[in-house]
Design a protein around this motif. Sequence first.
Motif, PDB file in Angstrom:
ATOM      1  N   THR A   1      32.887 -41.032  21.346  1.00  0.00           N
ATOM      2  CA  THR A   1      33.829 -39.947  21.050  1.00  0.00           C
ATOM      3  C   THR A   1      34.707 -39.645  22.253  1.00  0.00           C
ATOM      4  OG1 THR A   1      32.313 -38.945  19.447  1.00  0.00           O
ATOM      5  CG2 THR A   1      34.044 -37.539  20.339  1.00  0.00           C
ATOM      6  N   ILE A   2      34.096 -39.578  23.425  1.00  0.00           N
ATOM      7  CA  ILE A   2      34.857 -39.325  24.655  1.00  0.00           C
ATOM      8  C   ILE A   2      35.892 -40.426  24.882  1.00  0.00           C
ATOM      9  CG2 ILE A   2      34.690 -39.164  27.175  1.00  0.00           C
ATOM     10  CD1 ILE A   2      31.886 -37.939  26.760  1.00  0.00           C
ATOM     11  N   LEU A   3      35.482 -41.682  24.694  1.00  0.00           N
ATOM     12  CA  LEU A   3      36.396 -42.806  24.890  1.00  0.00           C
ATOM     13  C   LEU A   3      37.524 -42.794  23.864  1.00  0.00           C
ATOM     14  CD1 LEU A   3      33.832 -45.684  25.624  1.00  0.00           C
ATOM     15  CD2 LEU A   3      35.312 -44.506  27.266  1.00  0.00           C
ATOM     16  N   LEU A   4      37.184 -42.471  22.598  1.00  0.00           N
ATOM     17  CA  LEU A   4      38.196 -42.483  21.546  1.00  0.00           C
ATOM     18  C   LEU A   4      39.227 -41.369  21.750  1.00  0.00           C
ATOM     19  CD1 LEU A   4      38.926 -44.091  19.031  1.00  0.00           C
ATOM     20  CD2 LEU A   4      37.662 -42.424  17.659  1.00  0.00           C
ATOM     21  N   VAL A   5      38.778 -40.207  22.176  1.00  0.00           N
ATOM     22  CA  VAL A   5      39.713 -39.118  22.483  1.00  0.00           C
ATOM     23  C   VAL A   5      40.639 -39.536  23.624  1.00  0.00           C
ATOM     24  CG1 VAL A   5      39.907 -36.777  23.393  1.00  0.00           C
ATOM     25  CG2 VAL A   5      38.212 -37.274  21.637  1.00  0.00           C
ATOM     26  N   ALA A   6      40.077 -40.216  24.609  1.00  0.00           N
ATOM     27  CA  ALA A   6      40.859 -40.624  25.784  1.00  0.00           C
ATOM     28  C   ALA A   6      41.934 -41.649  25.436  1.00  0.00           C
ATOM     29  CB  ALA A   6      39.929 -41.180  26.859  1.00  0.00           C
ATOM     30  N   VAL A   7      41.613 -42.628  24.592  1.00  0.00           N
ATOM     31  CA  VAL A   7      42.572 -43.706  24.316  1.00  0.00           C
ATOM     32  C   VAL A   7      43.529 -43.377  23.177  1.00  0.00           C
ATOM     33  CG1 VAL A   7      40.935 -45.438  25.143  1.00  0.00           C
ATOM     34  CG2 VAL A   7      41.044 -44.934  22.694  1.00  0.00           C
ATOM     35  N   SER A   8      43.123 -42.457  22.276  1.00  0.00           N
ATOM     36  CA  SER A   8      43.960 -42.172  21.108  1.00  0.00           C
ATOM     37  C   SER A   8      44.766 -40.886  21.231  1.00  0.00           C
ATOM     38  CB  SER A   8      43.093 -42.096  19.845  1.00  0.00           C
ATOM     39  OG  SER A   8      42.271 -40.935  19.851  1.00  0.00           O
ATOM     40  N   GLY A   9      44.220 -39.887  21.941  1.00  0.00           N
ATOM     41  CA  GLY A   9      44.910 -38.617  22.076  1.00  0.00           C
ATOM     42  C   GLY A   9      44.850 -37.746  20.840  1.00  0.00           C
ATOM     43  N   HIS A  10      44.015 -38.102  19.863  1.00  0.00           N
ATOM     44  CA  HIS A  10      43.898 -37.323  18.632  1.00  0.00           C
ATOM     45  C   HIS A  10      42.906 -36.169  18.832  1.00  0.00           C
ATOM     46  CE1 HIS A  10      46.313 -39.730  15.828  1.00  0.00           C
ATOM     47  NE2 HIS A  10      45.902 -40.786  16.514  1.00  0.00           N
ATOM     48  N   PRO A  11      42.915 -35.175  17.938  1.00  0.00           N
ATOM     49  CA  PRO A  11      42.015 -34.018  18.079  1.00  0.00           C
ATOM     50  C   PRO A  11      40.550 -34.426  18.162  1.00  0.00           C
ATOM     51  CG  PRO A  11      43.685 -33.577  16.427  1.00  0.00           C
ATOM     52  CD  PRO A  11      43.826 -35.025  16.803  1.00  0.00           C
ATOM     53  N   LEU A  12      39.757 -33.618  18.879  1.00  0.00           N
ATOM     54  CA  LEU A  12      38.344 -33.914  19.099  1.00  0.00           C
ATOM     55  C   LEU A  12      37.580 -34.034  17.786  1.00  0.00           C
ATOM     56  CD1 LEU A  12      35.838 -34.212  20.887  1.00  0.00           C
ATOM     57  CD2 LEU A  12      35.709 -31.707  20.997  1.00  0.00           C
ATOM     58  N   LEU A  13      37.816 -33.103  16.850  1.00  0.00           N
ATOM     59  CA  LEU A  13      37.076 -33.127  15.589  1.00  0.00           C
ATOM     60  C   LEU A  13      37.334 -34.422  14.829  1.00  0.00           C
ATOM     61  CD1 LEU A  13      35.239 -31.764  13.542  1.00  0.00           C
ATOM     62  CD2 LEU A  13      37.245 -30.623  12.579  1.00  0.00           C
ATOM     63  N   ASP A  14      38.591 -34.861  14.779  1.00  0.00           N
ATOM     64  CA  ASP A  14      38.926 -36.090  14.063  1.00  0.00           C
ATOM     65  C   ASP A  14      38.263 -37.302  14.712  1.00  0.00           C
ATOM     66  OD1 ASP A  14      40.446 -34.467  12.484  1.00  0.00           O
ATOM     67  OD2 ASP A  14      42.391 -35.204  13.184  1.00  0.00           O
ATOM     68  N   CYS A  15      38.275 -37.342  16.048  1.00  0.00           N
ATOM     69  CA  CYS A  15      37.659 -38.463  16.762  1.00  0.00           C
ATOM     70  C   CYS A  15      36.139 -38.457  16.608  1.00  0.00           C
ATOM     71  CB  CYS A  15      38.038 -38.419  18.244  1.00  0.00           C
ATOM     72  SG  CYS A  15      39.773 -38.785  18.576  1.00  0.00           S
ATOM     73  N   ALA A  16      35.538 -37.275  16.703  1.00  0.00           N
ATOM     74  CA  ALA A  16      34.085 -37.176  16.537  1.00  0.00           C
ATOM     75  C   ALA A  16      33.682 -37.584  15.125  1.00  0.00           C
ATOM     76  CB  ALA A  16      33.624 -35.750  16.826  1.00  0.00           C
ATOM     77  N   TYR A  17      34.462 -37.156  14.148  1.00  0.00           N
ATOM     78  CA  TYR A  17      34.187 -37.512  12.748  1.00  0.00           C
ATOM     79  C   TYR A  17      34.260 -39.031  12.570  1.00  0.00           C
ATOM     80  CZ  TYR A  17      33.955 -36.211   7.793  1.00  0.00           C
ATOM     81  OH  TYR A  17      33.551 -36.014   6.486  1.00  0.00           O
ATOM     82  N   GLU A  18      35.268 -39.651  13.167  1.00  0.00           N
ATOM     83  CA  GLU A  18      35.451 -41.099  13.068  1.00  0.00           C
ATOM     84  C   GLU A  18      34.274 -41.845  13.700  1.00  0.00           C
ATOM     85  OE1 GLU A  18      38.317 -44.225  11.969  1.00  0.00           O
ATOM     86  OE2 GLU A  18      38.277 -42.066  11.620  1.00  0.00           O
ATOM     87  N   VAL A  19      33.845 -41.396  14.864  1.00  0.00           N
ATOM     88  CA  VAL A  19      32.773 -42.076  15.585  1.00  0.00           C
ATOM     89  C   VAL A  19      31.432 -41.910  14.883  1.00  0.00           C
ATOM     90  CG1 VAL A  19      31.405 -42.025  17.704  1.00  0.00           C
ATOM     91  CG2 VAL A  19      33.887 -42.010  17.835  1.00  0.00           C
ATOM     92  N   VAL A  20      31.124 -40.693  14.451  1.00  0.00           N
ATOM     93  CA  VAL A  20      29.869 -40.472  13.720  1.00  0.00           C
ATOM     94  C   VAL A  20      29.850 -41.295  12.441  1.00  0.00           C
ATOM     95  CG1 VAL A  20      28.471 -38.773  12.483  1.00  0.00           C
ATOM     96  CG2 VAL A  20      29.479 -38.181  14.690  1.00  0.00           C
ATOM     97  N   SER A  21      30.993 -41.359  11.773  1.00  0.00           N
ATOM     98  CA  SER A  21      31.104 -42.174  10.570  1.00  0.00           C
ATOM     99  C   SER A  21      30.861 -43.643  10.876  1.00  0.00           C
ATOM    100  CB  SER A  21      32.498 -41.996   9.953  1.00  0.00           C
ATOM    101  OG  SER A  21      32.650 -42.794   8.799  1.00  0.00           O
ATOM    102  N   ALA A  22      31.330 -44.102  12.036  1.00  0.00           N
ATOM    103  CA  ALA A  22      31.156 -45.504  12.418  1.00  0.00           C
ATOM    104  C   ALA A  22      29.730 -45.799  12.853  1.00  0.00           C
ATOM    105  CB  ALA A  22      32.127 -45.859  13.542  1.00  0.00           C
ATOM    106  N   VAL A  23      29.153 -44.944  13.697  1.00  0.00           N
ATOM    107  CA  VAL A  23      27.812 -45.207  14.210  1.00  0.00           C
ATOM    108  C   VAL A  23      26.764 -45.085  13.112  1.00  0.00           C
ATOM    109  CG1 VAL A  23      27.131 -42.857  14.903  1.00  0.00           C
ATOM    110  CG2 VAL A  23      26.344 -44.819  16.236  1.00  0.00           C
TER     111      VAL A  23
END
Length: 461
Positions: free
Chosen positions: A379-401
Amino acid sequence: MSEKQKKRQWHTPTERIMMTGFGVVIILGTLLLCLPVSSASGKGVYWLDALFTATTSVCVTGLVTVPTATTWSVFGKIVILGLIQFGGLGIMACMIMIFLVLRRKISLQSRKLIQDTYNLPVLKGSVGIVRRLLIGTAVVEIAGAICYSFWFVPHYGLWRGIGYSIFHSISAFCNAGIDLVGESSFAPFVTNPLMNVTTMGLIILSGLGFPVWWEVIEHVQDLLRGKRTRKNFIRGFTLHTKLVLTTTVILITGGALLILLLDWNHTGSLGDLKPGEKVMAAFFQSITTRTAGFETIPQKNFTDGSAMVSMILMFIGGSPMGTAGGVKTITVALLIVLVTSYISGNHDTVVWGRKVVEENIRSAVVIFFFALTTALTATILLVAVSGHPLLDCAYEVVSAVATVGLTRSLTSQLPAAGKIIVILVMYMGRIGPITLAVALGRRTRHVAADIQRPEQRILIG
């Protein structure tokens, strides 16, 4: 050589086979999807999108960077379906299926690999278990396809309707969540009871795990034959089955009630539906977050509260020896039992009058820790490289893992670095963070079992 040492000798190769096998199939799937014949346009698909699609199919996740219905040709969709089926069944089940079809003799080494893969207590009967797994999968997927055909055939014609029915049945049962309806997933079916009930049924059955199937079926047969009374029907279940069924009911019901409470009047999610439709949509959301990936309501439309509930359900996932991902219901159930037992002053971890072995508790803690660490780091890495909101990135990562496949409309907007992060997370989520860690870092250590080391207390809290 002791039995324990023999088990250690076999354990590491099994993990490496799982890790390597999934990787090889992903690469093979990528190469096939890069071919012009796999693309609907006939021009071929960008290699990173092909890699992403192959990974999400093998890892039965469902996150896609390009629309499945319009991007891929019939050949490409068949490749995706094959990858989904392989990912849902697993390496060993597919290997045994090929051996059974070719009537090849299954070696002792293969049987040992089956035992290690499915964590079976004994070697005897391992092939029979896989055979029952394959038969059960085929029966349920065929039944699901028949149910789907009542809608797809009238709307798409006979052959295309049958193809769509088979595709969505396999995708739902394997918890892939990849569909051919369009870019809005199952949103057109938000008020369709047939499509909702069929999909929910396939997701629940696959999420329970095959051992629970067999035990329930055995108890029903005993009940019909008069060998078991109704009073003794539930009491006779093993601790595993009791925990799975209880946890599943609590998660599905509790998740649906929370979503109803948080989104009852929220415009865009449940607020626009009739009361009965709201209940159906809430239960669908609660069930699909158990790693299925279909959606009847866009995830972006839910309130932040419902999004948090969905993330918790996604992270937990389904049950062992099924097609679902996540840390598993048993893992979370054991951790809750551990905490309650400790608070109540019990030195042992006890549930329903049974003591849980220490090895199970340690495995649950380690699996939960690795999955949580993976999710937080990604989640930290995805927020850093994408610049999208934390909730959206966390949702994406939890969905992936957790190999779910639900997204808050973020997947298609990810930069190349973000796609690579999600690909790696899906891969780790499928083979299991603990399996990957052990496969790469396990070193056999010969320590005498009778060595007693001195104890020392440390300060906590």
